[in-house]
Design a protein around this motif. Structure first.
Motif, short mmCIF file in Angstrom:
data_model
loop_
_atom_site.label_atom_id
_atom_site.label_comp_id
_atom_site.label_asym_id
_atom_site.label_seq_id
_atom_site.Cartn_x
_atom_site.Cartn_y
_atom_site.Cartn_z
N ALA A 73 9.81 -15.83 26.56
CA ALA A 73 8.55 -15.10 26.69
C ALA A 73 8.42 -14.64 28.13
O ALA A 73 9.25 -14.97 29.00
CB ALA A 73 7.36 -15.97 26.30
N ALA A 74 7.37 -13.87 28.39
CA ALA A 74 7.13 -13.38 29.75
C ALA A 74 5.66 -13.02 29.90
O ALA A 74 4.94 -12.85 28.91
CB ALA A 74 8.00 -12.17 30.06
N ALA A 75 5.22 -12.92 31.13
CA ALA A 75 3.91 -12.37 31.45
C ALA A 75 4.14 -10.99 32.05
O ALA A 75 4.99 -10.83 32.94
CB ALA A 75 3.17 -13.26 32.43
N PHE A 76 3.37 -10.01 31.59
CA PHE A 76 3.57 -8.63 32.04
C PHE A 76 2.26 -8.07 32.56
O PHE A 76 1.22 -8.15 31.91
CB PHE A 76 4.08 -7.77 30.89
N SER A 77 2.32 -7.50 33.76
CA SER A 77 1.18 -6.79 34.34
C SER A 77 1.60 -5.35 34.58
O SER A 77 2.36 -5.05 35.49
CB SER A 77 0.71 -7.47 35.64
N ALA A 78 1.10 -4.46 33.72
CA ALA A 78 1.56 -3.07 33.70
C ALA A 78 1.18 -2.29 34.95
O ALA A 78 1.88 -1.35 35.34
CB ALA A 78 1.02 -2.36 32.47
N SER A 79 0.08 -2.66 35.60
CA SER A 79 -0.38 -1.87 36.74
C SER A 79 0.28 -2.28 38.06
O SER A 79 0.00 -1.68 39.09
CB SER A 79 -1.90 -1.97 36.87
N ASP A 80 1.12 -3.29 38.03
CA ASP A 80 1.85 -3.70 39.22
C ASP A 80 3.09 -2.85 39.43
O ASP A 80 3.38 -1.95 38.66
CB ASP A 80 2.23 -5.18 39.12
N LEU B 285 -7.76 -10.10 35.93
CA LEU B 285 -6.47 -9.55 36.34
C LEU B 285 -5.78 -8.88 35.16
O LEU B 285 -5.93 -9.29 34.00
CB LEU B 285 -5.57 -10.66 36.91
N ASP B 286 -4.99 -7.87 35.47
CA ASP B 286 -4.26 -7.10 34.46
C ASP B 286 -2.95 -7.82 34.14
O ASP B 286 -1.92 -7.56 34.77
CB ASP B 286 -3.99 -5.68 34.98
N VAL B 287 -2.97 -8.70 33.14
CA VAL B 287 -1.77 -9.44 32.78
C VAL B 287 -1.88 -9.88 31.32
O VAL B 287 -2.97 -10.18 30.84
CB VAL B 287 -1.56 -10.67 33.71
N VAL C 79 -1.84 -17.39 32.39
CA VAL C 79 -2.26 -16.03 32.06
C VAL C 79 -3.70 -16.03 31.55
O VAL C 79 -4.49 -15.11 31.84
CB VAL C 79 -1.30 -15.39 31.05
N GLY C 80 -4.07 -17.06 30.80
CA GLY C 80 -5.45 -17.16 30.33
C GLY C 80 -6.44 -17.21 31.48
O GLY C 80 -7.48 -16.55 31.46
#
Length: 375
Positions: A139-146, A116-118, A108-109
Motif C-alpha cells: 500500500a502507499a499514501a499519496f498526496s497529489a498536490s505535492d 492535509l491532501d493525502v 493518514v487519518g
C-alpha cells in the motif's frame, strides 16, 4: 536606503533567509541580508537540498505551515517571474508489511483530519502511479498536490525578488552579532557595522556557532546527508517517493536524471563546517533505491555529493524570538525538511516582525523546553 541602518538584518541568504527577506520587502521594510557566500552555493542546505515539496510525514507542529506553503507553490513561478521548476507530480510513501500499513492508515487519518491532501492507495494503484516499484509493496499514501522543485533556482528566485523590492544583499564575509546587555544591536561583517531594530539568524547549520558567540546556546547540530544523481533516463516517474523502513528519497527530474537521497550520512567536520562523501553511504543508498524502484537498475551514477543541514533537538525548526535577548530572532533547525515550508515561513516571520499574530509559529517557538539556553 542607508544599507547599514535597515529595519531588519537577516543573517543567512538561503531559501529561508531569502524568503523572509522577500516577504519583508513586499511590506516595504528596509532589509539587509548578510551571508559569507552567494545564495544557494555549496555546502549550504539550499544548494544540496533534494528539492522535495511534500506535506506528508510531518510533525503536527508543522501542519499549519505546510498547508499554507502547499497553497503557494503552484503560483511561485508566476509570482517571481522566474521558473523554480515546480512539478506537481505528487508524493508517494510506500509500505511493505501489514504492520506498516496499519500505521500508515492511522497516520493518514490524522493528517486528513488536519486538512492535509493525502489518501491511502492500494498496491495496484501505487504501481499505476509509479510503474516499477518493488513487488513487496502492499500500500502507499499519496498526496497529489505535492511534488518537487529546483532548490537552487527557488532560493535565487526568492533572493532576486527580494532584491527587486529593495532588499540589499551583502556577501563575502561571515557575520557576527553585536549585543548590548540583553538586547541585540546589529551585526558586524567584513569590517562594517550594521545596526537594526531586529536581527534574524537564518544561517542553517551555521546558526548555532553564530549564536554561541553571544552566549546563546541553541539545540541544533550540523549533519551532512548525501545525494546521488544518475545519468538521464526515459521519463517514467512522476511522483516523488519515500518508503517506511527504507532510507530513501527518490525523484526523477525534468532532465530525466534520478535524484536519490534519504539521509545517508557523510563525514561531517563541524569545526570547519564541511562534509565529504562516504563511499559506503553511496553504495547503501544505491542498493536501497534499486531494490525499491526497478528502472534504476539500468542507470548509472553520474554524481554524488553532500551538504550541511541543521538538525534540531526534536526534529522540527526553531522559529521566533530568542529567549532573553530582545530584538533577536531565529529561523533554523529545519532538520532536512524546510524547503517545502519556505514560502509560509517567510510570510509568518514577516508578520511576526511587524507585530502581527503568527499563530502558526507558536508551536515552533525557540522558548519551548530544551531548545535554547542563554548565558
Amino acid at each position: 536606503m542607508g544599507a547599514t541602518r535597515p529595519d531588519v538584518l537577516i543573517v543567512g541568504g538561503g531559501v529561508i533567509g531569502s524568503s523572509i527577506a522577500y516577504h519583508l520587502a513586499r511590506r516595504r521594510t528596509k532589509v539587509v541580508v548578510l551571508d559569507q557566500a552567494q545564495p544557494a552555493t555549496p555546502p549550504s542546505a539550499s544548494w544540496a537540498s533534494a528539492g522535495g515539496v511534500r506535506q506528508q510525514r510531518r510533525d503536527p507542529r508543522e501542519w499549519a505551515l505546510t498547508k499554507a506553503a502547499a497553497c503557494r507553490w503552484p503560483g511561485l513561478a508566476e509570482e517571481f517571474g522566474a521558473d523554480v521548476e515546480f512539478r506537481q507530480g505528487g508524493h508517494l510513501h510506500l509500505v511493505e508489511t501489514a504492520g506498516d500499513r496499519q500505521a500508515l492508515e492511522e497516520r493518514v487519518g490524522r493528517e486528513r483530519d488536519a486538512g492535509l491532501d493525502v489518501r491511502i492507495v492500494d498496491a495496484a494503484e501505487a504501481r499505476t502511479l509509479a510503474p516499477g516499484i518493488a513487488e513487496s509493496i502492499v500500500a502507499a499514501a499519496f498526496s497529489a498536490s505535492d511534488g518537487q522543485a529546483n532548490p537552487v533556482a527557488t532560493t535565487r528566485a526568492f533572493a532576486a525578488a527580494a532584491s527587486a523590492r529593495g532588499a540589499a544583499y551583502r556577501t563575502g564575509a561571515p557575520a557576527g552579532l553585536v549585543v548590548d546587555g540583553s538586547r541585540v544591536r546589529g551585526t558586524v561583517a567584513g569590517g562594517e557595522t550594521f545596526s537594526a531594530g531586529a536581527v534574524v539568524v537564518a544561517a542553517g547549520a551555521w546558526s548555532a556557532g553564530l549564536l554561541r558567540q553571544i552566549g546563546a546556546h541553541v539545540s541544533i547540530v550540523p549533519r551532512g546527508p548525501q545525494m546521488i544523481l544518475t545519468e538521464p533516463a526515459p521519463p517514467v516517474l512522476a511522483p516523488t517517493i519515500t518508503a517506511s523502513g527504507r532510507a530513501l528519497s527518490l525523484k526523477q527530474l525534468p532532465t530525466g536524471a534520478y535524484f536519490i537521497g534519504g539521509g545517508w550520512p557523510s563525514n561531517v567536520d563541524d569545526t570547519g563546517m564541511a562534509c565529504t562523501v562516504r563511499d559506503d553511504s553511496v553504495q547503501g543508498s544505491w542498493r536501497v533505491a534499486t531494490e525499491t524502484f526497478a528502472p534504476l537498475r539500468t542507470c548509472r551514477i553520474r554524481q554524488s555529493w553532500c551538504g550541511l543541514e541543521a538538525e534540531s533537538v526534536d526534529g522540527v525548526p526553531l522559529i521566533g524570538a530568542v529567549p532573553g535577548i530582545a530584538g533577536l530572532y531565529v529561523a533554523a533547525g529545519f532538520s532536512g525538511h524546510g524547503f517545502q515550508l519556505s514560502p509560509s515561513v517567510g510570510a509568518a516571520v514577516a508578520a511576526l516582525l511587524h507585530g502581527e499574530p503568527a499563530p502558526e509559529l507558536d508551536p515552533l517557538s525557540p522558548a519551548r523546553p530544551g531548545a535554547f539556553a542563554v548565558g
